[in-house]
Design an enzyme around this catalytic site. Structure first.
Site, PDB file in Angstrom:
ATOM      1  N   CYS A 331       0.836  -1.201   0.000  1.00 40.60           N
ATOM      2  CA  CYS A 331       0.000   0.000   0.000  1.00 40.60           C
ATOM      3  C   CYS A 331       0.876   1.259   0.000  1.00 40.60           C
ATOM      4  CB  CYS A 331      -0.981  -0.021   1.170  1.00 40.60           C
ATOM      5  SG  CYS A 331      -2.390   1.098   0.951  1.00 40.60           S
ATOM      6  N   HIS A 427      -3.867  -5.585   1.255  1.00 40.83           N
ATOM      7  CA  HIS A 427      -3.653  -5.865   2.674  1.00 40.83           C
ATOM      8  C   HIS A 427      -4.080  -7.296   2.962  1.00 40.83           C
ATOM      9  CE1 HIS A 427      -2.694  -1.735   3.653  1.00 40.83           C
ATOM     10  NE2 HIS A 427      -3.785  -1.329   3.023  1.00 40.83           N
TER      11      HIS A 427
END
Length: 484
Positions: A331, A427
């Site tokens: 991310c 994630h």
């Protein structure tokens, strides 16, 4: 319908773990249980089945209840972006950025939305287990409170107070809370729990009696140190303050702790691997000689890039790659690996653009709607599941070599031509054992750990069993039925 609220004498006394354990214990008894935290502050978030984001702890508590996580379980989430500013998320969606002073003035206006979420959960459950935030003893924050006694009194929910004996002074913290809070707030508290006890419980029998005598509250349990709590996903940055331990017998994977690190629970599955030592590197410390460096997410990517350079970690990372050793960015960490990160509208801080580490031939522009979705797909030839939660778009030549491909045909991430540097927006990528083994094989480690989700589920059952053994759960249920 019944409800019970666990509040603490301070932060990090174990409320999140106890709520999760109690949720699982009650679910194991055949009850329909829902977790609820009116207000949370954390940069570790999860995406819900209904397309929003909530605190990681509430997602774990939903798992404990064996029910999908929803935005009602954590209707107000504050995600710190700076020392005095936070992103405000209400019922799973971004509502703006607040300074600390604005939050104190405006939070009372969110009480109606918090109560609406609570009522929706209560309508579908036999019992709602509520987690407070911080402590009711912070009487300077009582006006406009929606996280502790403000919610308890508005919803008529009885409270059990949790104290942490491991940090010392638990008698003073419990009795002191009774002393400083408003008598009407104190009347909401029906009993107390003492958490994180080590040793012979008989040694604290007089301590429990002393608290009862000075507060009029009933002692409902002396809870031992719950080793299984370490296997639950990391909730917030408090855990990062604990020093890392290293071992010469295991392969080191290092992750630098940037000031606005987010979703670092992505690395928790690595702790399941007997051949791996996960080292979280504190500011001021060099990144150690490691087989792999992982850059975790960030709530303020541009600012954290500045911190990487200020701490000298950019030099360590570049030297690491020159040695032919890999880097994985997740991310915000993925964004940092590119040529540049631009924030033209100032959504995460001052508007502008900063150079990235230049290890991936990509550029990121922050802005637009936040991406919030659960995903499944394949990476390194192995299936994965996880979620996306990010702002902005990353483009560039290296995206032609994506890390993964989602089931809907979209691609994710980028990889350098030599395979040494990779970035992904997913994630939970390392959660599945097979996917984690594929990444560890790239550094010569034979992965042997279990699926992270299965290990978390087993840990919840262990914690629930300990609570059944050391807490008067029947009394808690009777108290929960006292909702006015």
């Amino acid at each position: 319908m019944a409800a019970l609220m666990l509040q603490g004498t301070g932060s990090d006394v174990g409320k999140s773990v106890l709520v999760a354990g109690l949720c699982r214990a009650l679910a194991n008894r055949g009850l329909t249980v829902r977790p609820f935290k009116p207000q949370n502050m954390s940069n570790n978030a999860a995406v819900t089945a209904d397309g929003g984001e909530i605190g990681r702890a509430q997602a774990t508590q939903a798992l404990a209840c064996r029910t999908p996580a929803t935005v009602d379980m954590n209707p107000v989430l504050l995600k710190p972006q700076g020392d005095r500013t936070s992103q405000l998320v209400v019922r799973g969606q971004v509502r703006g950025t607040l300074a600390a002073a604005n939050w104190r003035e405006g939070r009372a206006g969110l009480l109606s939305e918090v109560l609406a979420s609570y009522c929706r959960l209560a309508a579908e459950a036999d019992v709602v287990v509520i987690e407070g935030a911080g402590s009711p003893a912070e009487i300077n924050l009582r006006s406009g409170d929606i996280a502790n006694m403000g919610l308890a009194r508005a919803a008529g929910v009885p409270v059990v107070l949790v104290g942490d004996i491991d940090r010392g002074g638990v008698i003073a913290s419990l009795v002191g809370t009774h002393t400083v809070i408003d008598p009407a707030d104190a009347a909401m508290i029906r009993g107390f729990l003492v958490n994180k006890f080590r040793g012979d419980p008989a040694l604290f029998a007089d301590g429990m009696t002393a608290v009862e005598a000075r507060t009029g509250w009933r002692g409902l349990g002396l809870i031992p140190w719950l080793a299984a709590a370490r296997r639950l996903p990391s909730e917030d940055a408090v855990v990062l303050e604990r020093p890392a331990r290293t071992s010469d017998r295991r392969v080191v994977i290092a992750c630098p702790i940037t000031p606005r690190i987010a979703n670092f629970d992505d690395l928790d599955p690595l702790r399941l691997e007997p051949g791996v030592e996960l080292v979280m590197v504190s500011p001021g410390q060099p990144i150690p000689d490691a087989a792999l460096i992982v850059l975790a997410g960030s709530k303020a990517t541009c600012a954290d890039l500045g911190s990487l350079r200020a701490f000298g970690w950019d030099i360590d990372i570049l030297a690491h790659v020159r040695k032919g050793r890999p880097v994985l960015g997740l991310c915000g960490g993925y964004q940092m690996l590119g040529r540049s990160v631009s924030d033209p509208d100032g959504v995460e801080g001052p508007a502008g653009s900063v150079p990235g580490l230049g290890l991936l031939d990509v550029d990121t522009v922050l802005g637009g709607d936040k991406v919030l979705r659960q995903v499944t797909g394949e990476a390194l030839g192995v299936r994965f599941s996880g979620y996306e939660i990010h702002l902005g778009r990353t483009t560039g030549p290296d995206t032609a070599r994506p890390v993964g491909r989602f089931n809907d045909g979209r691609t994710d991430g980028a990889m350098r031509a030599d395979g040494l540097v990779a970035g992904s927006y997913v994630h939970g990528l390392l959660g599945a054992a097979a996917q984690r083994r594929a990444w560890l094989a790239r550094i010569g480690v034979a992965g042997a750990g279990p699926d992270h989700a299965a290990d978390v589920d087993a840990a919840l059952d262990e914690i629930a069993g300990a609570l059944e053994a050391h807490v008067d759960v029947d009394a808690l249920l009777l108290i929960a039925g006292e909702v006015r």
